[in-house]
Design an enzyme around this catalytic site. Sequence first.
Site, PDB file in Angstrom:
ATOM      1  N   ARG A  35     -85.524  84.469 -14.276  1.00 18.38           N
ATOM      2  CA  ARG A  35     -85.636  85.476 -13.142  1.00 18.38           C
ATOM      3  C   ARG A  35     -86.006  84.562 -11.763  1.00 18.38           C
ATOM      4  O   ARG A  35     -85.549  85.239 -10.715  1.00 18.38           O
ATOM      5  CB  ARG A  35     -87.236  86.010 -13.206  1.00 18.38           C
ATOM      6  CG  ARG A  35     -87.113  87.004 -14.331  1.00 18.38           C
ATOM      7  CD  ARG A  35     -88.489  87.891 -14.783  1.00 18.38           C
ATOM      8  NE  ARG A  35     -88.085  88.924 -15.250  1.00 18.38           N
ATOM      9  CZ  ARG A  35     -88.986  89.729 -16.131  1.00 18.38           C
ATOM     10  NH1 ARG A  35     -90.430  89.140 -15.932  1.00 18.38           N
ATOM     11  NH2 ARG A  35     -88.822  90.858 -16.931  1.00 18.38           N
ATOM     12  N   LYS A 198     -86.459 104.192 -31.969  1.00 12.09           N
ATOM     13  CA  LYS A 198     -86.802 105.588 -31.913  1.00 12.09           C
ATOM     14  C   LYS A 198     -85.964 106.622 -31.062  1.00 12.09           C
ATOM     15  O   LYS A 198     -85.653 106.081 -29.963  1.00 12.09           O
ATOM     16  CB  LYS A 198     -88.243 105.593 -31.673  1.00 12.09           C
ATOM     17  CG  LYS A 198     -89.052 105.214 -32.400  1.00 12.09           C
ATOM     18  CD  LYS A 198     -90.630 105.236 -32.101  1.00 12.09           C
ATOM     19  CE  LYS A 198     -91.486 104.765 -33.247  1.00 12.09           C
ATOM     20  NZ  LYS A 198     -93.081 104.706 -32.865  1.00 12.09           N
ATOM     21  N   GLY A 354     -84.189  97.187 -22.398  1.00 12.00           N
ATOM     22  CA  GLY A 354     -84.877  96.721 -23.814  1.00 12.00           C
ATOM     23  C   GLY A 354     -84.034  95.840 -24.643  1.00 12.00           C
ATOM     24  O   GLY A 354     -83.515  94.558 -24.171  1.00 12.00           O
ATOM     25  N   GLY A 377     -88.213  98.028 -18.078  1.00  9.69           N
ATOM     26  CA  GLY A 377     -88.408  99.408 -17.957  1.00  9.69           C
ATOM     27  C   GLY A 377     -87.855 100.344 -16.807  1.00  9.69           C
ATOM     28  O   GLY A 377     -87.568 101.504 -16.730  1.00  9.69           O
TER      29      GLY A 377
HETATM   30  P1  AMP Z   1     -85.729  99.816 -28.732  1.00 10.84           P
HETATM   31  O1  AMP Z   1     -86.857  98.926 -28.323  1.00 10.84           O
HETATM   32  O2  AMP Z   1     -86.176 101.243 -28.866  1.00 10.84           O
HETATM   33  O3  AMP Z   1     -84.500  99.551 -28.095  1.00 10.84           O
HETATM   34  O4  AMP Z   1     -85.877  99.345 -30.326  1.00 10.84           O
HETATM   35  C1  AMP Z   1     -85.263  98.331 -30.566  1.00 10.84           C
HETATM   36  C2  AMP Z   1     -85.801  97.738 -32.118  1.00 10.84           C
HETATM   37  O5  AMP Z   1     -85.096  98.563 -32.952  1.00 10.84           O
HETATM   38  C3  AMP Z   1     -85.406  96.429 -32.422  1.00 10.84           C
HETATM   39  O6  AMP Z   1     -86.660  95.703 -32.772  1.00 10.84           O
HETATM   40  C4  AMP Z   1     -84.890  96.758 -33.915  1.00 10.84           C
HETATM   41  O7  AMP Z   1     -85.231  95.886 -34.955  1.00 10.84           O
HETATM   42  C5  AMP Z   1     -85.172  98.118 -34.148  1.00 10.84           C
HETATM   43  N1  AMP Z   1     -84.143  98.762 -35.036  1.00 10.84           N
HETATM   44  C6  AMP Z   1     -82.735  98.801 -34.979  1.00 10.84           C
HETATM   45  N2  AMP Z   1     -82.158  99.332 -35.909  1.00 10.84           N
HETATM   46  C7  AMP Z   1     -83.209  99.712 -36.858  1.00 10.84           C
HETATM   47  C8  AMP Z   1     -83.361 100.178 -38.229  1.00 10.84           C
HETATM   48  N3  AMP Z   1     -82.033 100.640 -38.707  1.00 10.84           N
HETATM   49  N4  AMP Z   1     -84.387 100.251 -38.780  1.00 10.84           N
HETATM   50  C9  AMP Z   1     -85.659 100.236 -37.948  1.00 10.84           C
HETATM   51  N5  AMP Z   1     -85.615  99.344 -36.697  1.00 10.84           N
HETATM   52  C10 AMP Z   1     -84.339  99.380 -36.488  1.00 10.84           C
END
Ligand code: AMP
Length: 396
Positions: A35, A198, A354, A377
């Site tokens: 940064r 999610k 992310g 964010g």
């Molecule tokens: P996000 O912050 O919503 O982009 O989520 C990122 C997280 O999703 C990472 O820590 C990954 O390890 C997790 N992730 C990706 N694929 C899977 C999966 N098949 N099952 C569980 N977690 C996952």
Amino acid sequence: MKTIDNYNFSGKKALIRVDFNVPLDADFKVTDDTRIVAAVPTIKKVLKDGGAVILMSHLGRPKNGSEEKFSLKHIVKKVAEITNHKILFAPDCMGEKTAKMVANLKAGEILLLENLRFYNQETKGDLSFSEKLSTYGDVYVNDAFGTAHRAHASTTIVAQFFPNDKMFGYLIEKEIKSVAKVLNDSKKPVTAIVGGAKVSSKIIIIENLLNKVDNLIIGGGMAYTFIKAQGGKIGSSLVENDFIETAKEILAKAKAKNVALLLPQDSVVANDFNNDAEQQVCATNSIPDGWMGMDIGEKAIQDFSKCILNSKTILWNGPVGVFEMKNFENGTLKIAEAIVAATKKGAFSLVGGGDSVAAINKFNLAEQVSHVSTGGGAMLEYLEGKELPGIMAVMN
Ligand code: AMP
């Protein structure tokens, strides 16, 4: 609107909101200076024109007034090293002493103010605090994309005191242009890859993207909710049962809008959420009981890569597997490589929001895509189609 390139800072004091919210170790050493490095072009432009620089930032989340561990004094040496310039430090962002330091600041000098969040007026967006800050500069430059989604004093409210002399720094300018290139004046075909854990945290982004893209690739943990919505058997993969209906609606909307929605045909599944768990590959819609999808399989890699390679504009948000675990990083790596290959062929690629940023950095491929966003964010909200207060305040 004024831009940093067409503004002459000669004889001016530029009040620059930077994002120096950098990680520090136990000895207060900066462990990731990305940064600070990112703010250099804006700082240099002001100095080169013959202006003076006043840097303001937050660091961490101090709760009650000043806290030693969140002092920006810890980063002064690093900022001096990176800018190759002497840094004056004001041990308070308010007060008479600071006002004097600002008044005495000469062209070619850089003054860093102490953590803005030592005053809770900063996060409250307090008007008189903002006005006080505004007295320091002749011109306001916002270069802190990471906090552009917050209506804080230094990121948003202060701008109103510079009706004719406010602009974005190079960093924010690049972020804004990159998103515009993907969402507004994009070259077709446009492909978005949305992954991560999610569905619930990505719904708004997906809905916004359905109006903008030709192809929507869904991977990662969230894919299994979609597979279940289609009637597939997903074993013990991550699922959000409350979002099955939403997933169905998204599938229907994609069809109605003629967006090709790609889900992983096959998955690398494991019998435990663990790097050393037993693994096998199977069709994503027939995962045996007791097994969970951890990564996309070879067929999905082929399928997704082909789509990415045929695209002229690519947005990547979220890993397609549990990339933090060595044994389940392959799918995410192959997606990153496909994006790099498409970029080499002339596509514009934005990696934003992310963990896809963490992934591209882990694979050392960040230099080989068009833009990696600095704002987690803020980028997510931008992709959701929201107006960011920090951006609106400078534009209006
Ligand atoms: P996000 O912050 O919503 O982009 O989520 C990122 C997280 O999703 C990472 O820590 C990954 O390890 C997790 N992730 C990706 N694929 C899977 C999966 N098949 N099952 C569980 N977690 C996952």
